[in-house]
Motif scaffolding. Structure first.
Motif, short mmCIF file in Angstrom:
data_model
loop_
_atom_site.label_atom_id
_atom_site.label_comp_id
_atom_site.label_asym_id
_atom_site.label_seq_id
_atom_site.Cartn_x
_atom_site.Cartn_y
_atom_site.Cartn_z
N GLY A 216 -55.57 6.78 59.25
CA GLY A 216 -53.76 5.96 59.30
C GLY A 216 -53.45 5.24 59.44
N ALA A 217 -54.10 3.75 58.65
CA ALA A 217 -53.69 2.42 59.04
C ALA A 217 -54.02 1.86 57.23
CB ALA A 217 -54.31 1.75 59.49
N LEU A 218 -54.00 3.18 56.22
CA LEU A 218 -54.67 2.77 54.87
C LEU A 218 -53.39 1.87 53.84
CD1 LEU A 218 -56.51 5.97 52.95
CD2 LEU A 218 -57.34 2.99 53.57
N SER A 219 -51.67 2.37 54.54
CA SER A 219 -50.66 1.84 53.56
C SER A 219 -49.99 0.52 54.83
CB SER A 219 -49.56 2.85 54.15
OG SER A 219 -49.59 3.20 54.86
N GLY A 225 -54.61 -4.74 59.77
CA GLY A 225 -55.69 -3.31 59.78
C GLY A 225 -55.86 -2.29 58.97
N GLY A 226 -54.48 -2.78 58.25
CA GLY A 226 -54.29 -1.52 56.64
C GLY A 226 -55.31 -2.51 55.98
N ARG A 227 -54.97 -1.23 54.01
CA ARG A 227 -55.37 -1.62 53.52
C ARG A 227 -54.64 -2.36 52.24
NH1 ARG A 227 -60.92 -2.34 52.59
NH2 ARG A 227 -62.07 -1.67 54.67
N ASP A 228 -52.91 -1.93 52.36
CA ASP A 228 -52.12 -1.50 52.01
C ASP A 228 -52.13 -1.34 50.40
OD1 ASP A 228 -49.97 -4.60 52.61
OD2 ASP A 228 -52.21 -6.04 51.85
N ASP A 229 -52.86 0.64 50.62
CA ASP A 229 -52.48 1.12 49.39
C ASP A 229 -52.14 2.44 50.35
OD1 ASP A 229 -54.10 2.60 47.88
OD2 ASP A 229 -55.98 3.13 48.95
N THR A 230 -50.66 2.36 49.76
CA THR A 230 -49.81 3.31 49.80
C THR A 230 -50.85 4.85 49.06
OG1 THR A 230 -47.96 1.94 49.91
CG2 THR A 230 -47.69 4.98 49.06
N ALA A 231 -51.23 4.62 47.98
CA ALA A 231 -51.21 5.84 47.27
C ALA A 231 -52.06 6.38 47.80
CB ALA A 231 -51.67 5.53 45.67
N GLY A 232 -53.58 5.27 48.15
CA GLY A 232 -54.59 6.10 49.00
C GLY A 232 -53.98 7.16 50.54
N PHE A 233 -53.45 6.28 51.11
CA PHE A 233 -52.89 7.60 51.83
C PHE A 233 -51.92 8.69 51.63
CE2 PHE A 233 -49.07 8.14 54.69
CZ PHE A 233 -49.62 8.27 56.16
N ARG A 500 -48.65 14.65 41.29
CA ARG A 500 -49.07 13.82 40.87
C ARG A 500 -48.37 12.04 40.19
NH1 ARG A 500 -54.78 15.46 41.34
NH2 ARG A 500 -54.36 15.71 43.92
N HIS A 501 -47.99 12.94 39.59
CA HIS A 501 -46.75 12.34 38.98
C HIS A 501 -45.45 10.94 39.23
CE1 HIS A 501 -44.21 10.16 35.45
NE2 HIS A 501 -43.05 10.59 35.80
N LEU A 502 -45.02 11.59 40.85
CA LEU A 502 -44.55 11.36 41.19
C LEU A 502 -45.11 10.14 42.23
CD1 LEU A 502 -41.29 11.20 43.14
CD2 LEU A 502 -41.82 13.98 44.03
N ALA A 503 -46.16 11.45 42.82
CA ALA A 503 -46.63 10.62 43.81
C ALA A 503 -47.03 8.64 43.90
CB ALA A 503 -48.42 10.97 44.38
N GLU A 504 -47.42 8.80 42.03
CA GLU A 504 -47.82 7.36 41.35
C GLU A 504 -46.70 6.54 40.88
OE1 GLU A 504 -49.42 8.14 37.71
OE2 GLU A 504 -51.88 9.94 38.62
N ARG A 505 -45.21 7.79 41.13
CA ARG A 505 -44.40 6.53 41.03
C ARG A 505 -43.78 6.38 42.38
NH1 ARG A 505 -40.29 8.28 37.02
NH2 ARG A 505 -39.40 6.61 37.92
N TYR A 506 -43.95 6.79 43.24
CA TYR A 506 -43.48 6.53 44.60
C TYR A 506 -44.31 5.24 44.86
CZ TYR A 506 -43.80 6.24 49.49
OH TYR A 506 -43.60 6.05 50.92
N ALA A 507 -46.25 5.12 45.04
CA ALA A 507 -46.45 4.28 45.37
C ALA A 507 -46.56 2.78 44.62
CB ALA A 507 -48.04 4.55 44.98
N ALA A 508 -45.76 2.84 43.35
CA ALA A 508 -45.92 2.04 42.37
C ALA A 508 -44.73 0.84 43.31
CB ALA A 508 -45.81 1.83 40.87
#
Length: 756
Positions: A216-219, A225-233, A500-508
């Protein structure tokens, strides 16, 4: 070997089956009665032909006439004995031999001396009178019990594991980890076995288990407590959508909307105070934006937050029932803190919509003072999510509870923002929450994938009908079934690569201009993916017949739980209008930045393209190498988008030039705007599909991905062929070829053709 005639029946109705003079007619007699479609007049015609042509002895001719007398039909037992006699006499003949009823009759009469040429002609005449396919009828007569079906699943024609690896990118390991978690016994799917209260508790338990895994806290920031990982979330959310969708939505509300609002709209002090507990689900929360009277129109929400300078507090108030917060996930049972969107007022002046953290429940679960909570009750689906309504009667919260990334109010009640324009500030605030649209689009597509996997697997195993004496045909071998399932499958692959392309763009990390493009892309793909899910899941249910109606086979839950996705995170029709407005803004900017010579070149280029694509040769081309040329497919979808955009811009300009206000002009052109946005999204999906095909690292996957990409493109061109015909882009012969099954069922061309 005769059977006794029934009482009242004429002599001979009992069928003397082995009479050597009549044995050649046995197949005809059986088919005449077994067919069940012959009218009395047709029976009379058959009898007359026999009498006229066969030249049988009078007793035999009369006997045949009695067998075919509509007033005295043979009994069911007689017909069964007749069929048994035919099969006994035809022992050794294969049902696979293509012989006619006449030829079968001749073969049956061989042992009795055969038939004369006159009798053969009589048999042919009778067969013609029956109006049946003689060879088909003969095979049915000779076929006995169907053999057992062969292997249920034929071997794949491509490396399945390699395709799975490619589709799992990026973050394949994380996706696999989520799947392994969902295979645990505690995640057994059980929504259909529980009442609403128990179901909500089960969903909460599942979300707590996922939070304990750190998902839950990945992003969130690492210090929280997270991972700074928006793409992972986003990858986790997409994968969870293959399981229970109530669990998915509650997960998204808690960690994506509630936690995400604190992350994106708050500052470090909000992050440090709330995100760790939000990420562990120690602090269940809500995202309270939608109101009963205002859903998509967030800018005109009516909940008010007035600053009390003397006490340094904001007073949150619901002025009337239409301004209550409605359909708020986590509100009915579990939420304790809500991100509430309200109109900020200072000294009687409104500064627009801002977000505030408002406690709604005490730790013991009772509502906080001034907060009224109502359960939305049973819904069409997602009944594991505790949706509720919130009203506030002058609820006070500290000044620090304003999520102040984009605007602050100091102790003296002075307002400050790094974004001077209120309109731009509002859209910047909403833009930070675009992840909701990205996630819902991915979730809808995952639900679609689940439905297609179930329906196609079933269609490959379920057998129905088939040639006489042979195994029944698998449903998936019927062209009608392929037409129902395979185009949605191809569209799902295309949407997969686009999202998938959109998700990569969003996470960048994005610049402002890039962010605006992502917002437009997210709106368009969310509308496409969720509408596609609703249509495809229904089709999959129907393709599974009664089995699809059983709850255990998941379509009931998939249909009910995903249906609301078309209005989650924005109604699809509204989102498509936003896409079109974004395209118009881009068009306006493009022209405003052009100098005179650039503008002339642009117009000349458009005219040349139009002439090239609509010349009499290319509008008629219909060979496979032309229709399956990727450049041709892309050019057609690009031309459609460009044409619709240019014409709607022209229509709007005419109305504005006549003095209409922009709102009225947009309403008048709404349908045109929506079609323009849909054309934009379809073109984009085909481009991303083509790019993914080019980037595929496994050559063995190229044929199957090429076939799917062609299927998506050709189905879209077929769907829009009325438009292309109206505009002269296709001529009828080409439009017909576009929709031909042969276009895809023949082998692909050895090389791509060049040009349009």
């Amino acid at each position: 070997m005769t059977s006794k005639a029934p009482a009242g029946a004429p002599e001979g109705a009992g069928l003397p089956l082995d009479d050597p003079r009549l044995v050649a007619f046995l197949p005809m007699i059986y088919v005449a009665w077994a067919d069940g479609e012959l009218a009395p007049a047709e029976m009379g015609t058959i009898c007359e032909r026999i009498r006229r042509l066969a030249r049988l002895p009078e007793p035999c001719s009369k006997l045949l006439g009695r067998w075919l007398d509509p007033a005295s039909p043979p009994s069911a037992r007689d017909l069964q004995r007749l069929l048994a006699t035919i099969r006994r006499r035809a022992a050794g003949l294969s049902h696979r031999e293509r012989i006619t009823l006449t030829e079968l009759g001749v073969l049956l009469a061989r042992a009795e001396g055969g038939v004369s040429e006159v009798e053969r002609q009589a048999l042919v005449a009778v067969e013609e009178s029956l109006g049946v396919a003689g060879s088909e009828a003969a095979r049915q007569l000779l076929a006995t019990r169907r053999p057992a079906a062969g292997p249920v699943t034929p071997p794949a024609s491509f490396p399945v594991a390699a395709l799975t690896r490619y589709l799992d990118q990026p973050r394949a390991e994380l996706r696999q980890r989520v799947r392994e978690i969902l295979r645990r016994p505690e995640f057994r799917y059980c929504g259909d076995d529980l009442d609403r209260a128990a179901y909500r508790q089960q969903v909460l338990a599942w979300c707590r288990a996922l939070a304990a895994e750190g998902l839950g806290a990945l992003s969130f920031p690492r210090r929280c407590g997270g991972r700074d990982d928006t793409a992972g979330f986003v990858a986790v959310f997409e994968t969870l959508a293959h399981h229970d969708l109530s669990m998915l939505v509650k997960f998204g509300v808690q960690f994506g909307l509630f936690g995400g609002s604190i992350l994106h709209l708050g500052t470090a002090r909000h992050h440090d105070r709330y995100l760790k507990d939000a990420g562990s689900l120690e602090l269940p929360g809500c995202f309270a934006m939608t109101e009963t009277g205002h859903g998509s129109n967030v800018q005109d929400l009516e909940t008010v937050a007035t600053f009390d300078r003397e006490r340094g507090e904001f007073v949150i108030h619901t002025p009337h029932p239409g301004a209550r917060k409605d359909y708020i996930g986590n509100a009915a049972c579990h939420g304790r803190l809500a991100t509430v969107f309200a109109q900020l007022e200072l000294d009687g002046e409104s500064y627009g919509v801002h977000a505030f953290l408002v406690p709604i429940r005490r730790p013991d679960g009772t509502p906080c003072p001034g907060v009224e909570i109502e359960d939305c009750g049973a819904k069409l689906g997602l009944n594991g999510v505790d949706n509720g309504r919130l009203s506030f009667e002058r609820v006070r919260v500290p000044r620090r509870n304003l999520l102040d990334r984009f605007a602050t109010v100091d102790e003296e009640g002075r307002y400050d923002s790094p974004i001077p324009s209120g309109k731009k500030r509002f859209f910047t605030m909403l833009g930070t929450l675009v992840g909701g649209r990205v996630s819902i689009a991915l979730a809808a597509l995952s639900a679609t994938k689940s439905a297609l996997a179930i329906a196609i697997r079933y269609a490959n195993r379920r057998r129905q009908f088939g040639p006489p004496g042979e195994a029944e045909t698998a449903l998936l071998d019927y062209r009608t079934h392929q037409r129902r399932l395979l185009p949605p499958l191809a569209a799902t692959y295309g949407a997969h690569f686009a999202l998938r392309h959109l998700a990569e763009r969003y996470a960048a990390t994005m610049e402002e201009l890039d962010r605006r493009e992502v917002e437009t892309l997210a709106a368009g793909l969310k509308a496409f993916a969720t509408s596609h899910a609703t249509r495809t899941i229904q089709t999959c249910r129907e393709c599974c017949g009664g089995q699809g109606y059983l709850a255990v086979n998941r379509f009931a839950a998939l249909k009910a739980d995903s249906d609301v996705f078309t209005t989650f995170e924005g109604d699809n029709t509204v989102l498509l209008q936003l896409v079109a407005k974004g395209l118009l803004t881009g068009l306006k900017k493009q022209f405003s930045e052009m100098n005179l010579f650039a503008f002339v070149r642009h117009v000349a280029g458009q005219a040349a393209t139009s002439l090239a694509e609509r010349n009499p040769v290319t509008t008629r081309l219909r060979d496979q190498s032309h229709l399956r040329d990727r450049d041709v497919q892309l050019a057609a979808l690009r031309w459609r988008e460009s044409h619709l955009l240019t014409t709607v811009a022209r229509r709007l300009k005419k109305r504005l030039d006549r003095g209409e206000d922009s709102h009225a002009a947009l309403i008048a052109c709404q349908n045109h705007l929506v079609k323009t946005a849909e054309a934009h999204v379809e073109r984009l999906i085909l481009e991303r599909f083509a790019a993914a095909l080019e980037a595929c690292p496994t050559p063995e996957l190229t044929p199957v991905l090429t076939l799917l990409c062609d299927l998506f493109a050709l189905e879209r061109l077929e769907h829009h062929r009325a438009f292309f015909l109206e505009q002269g882009y296709f001529e009828p012969a080409k439009a017909k070829a576009q929709a031909s099954e042969e276009t895809l069922h023949r082998a692909p061309p050895p090389r791509r053709a060049s040009g349009q």
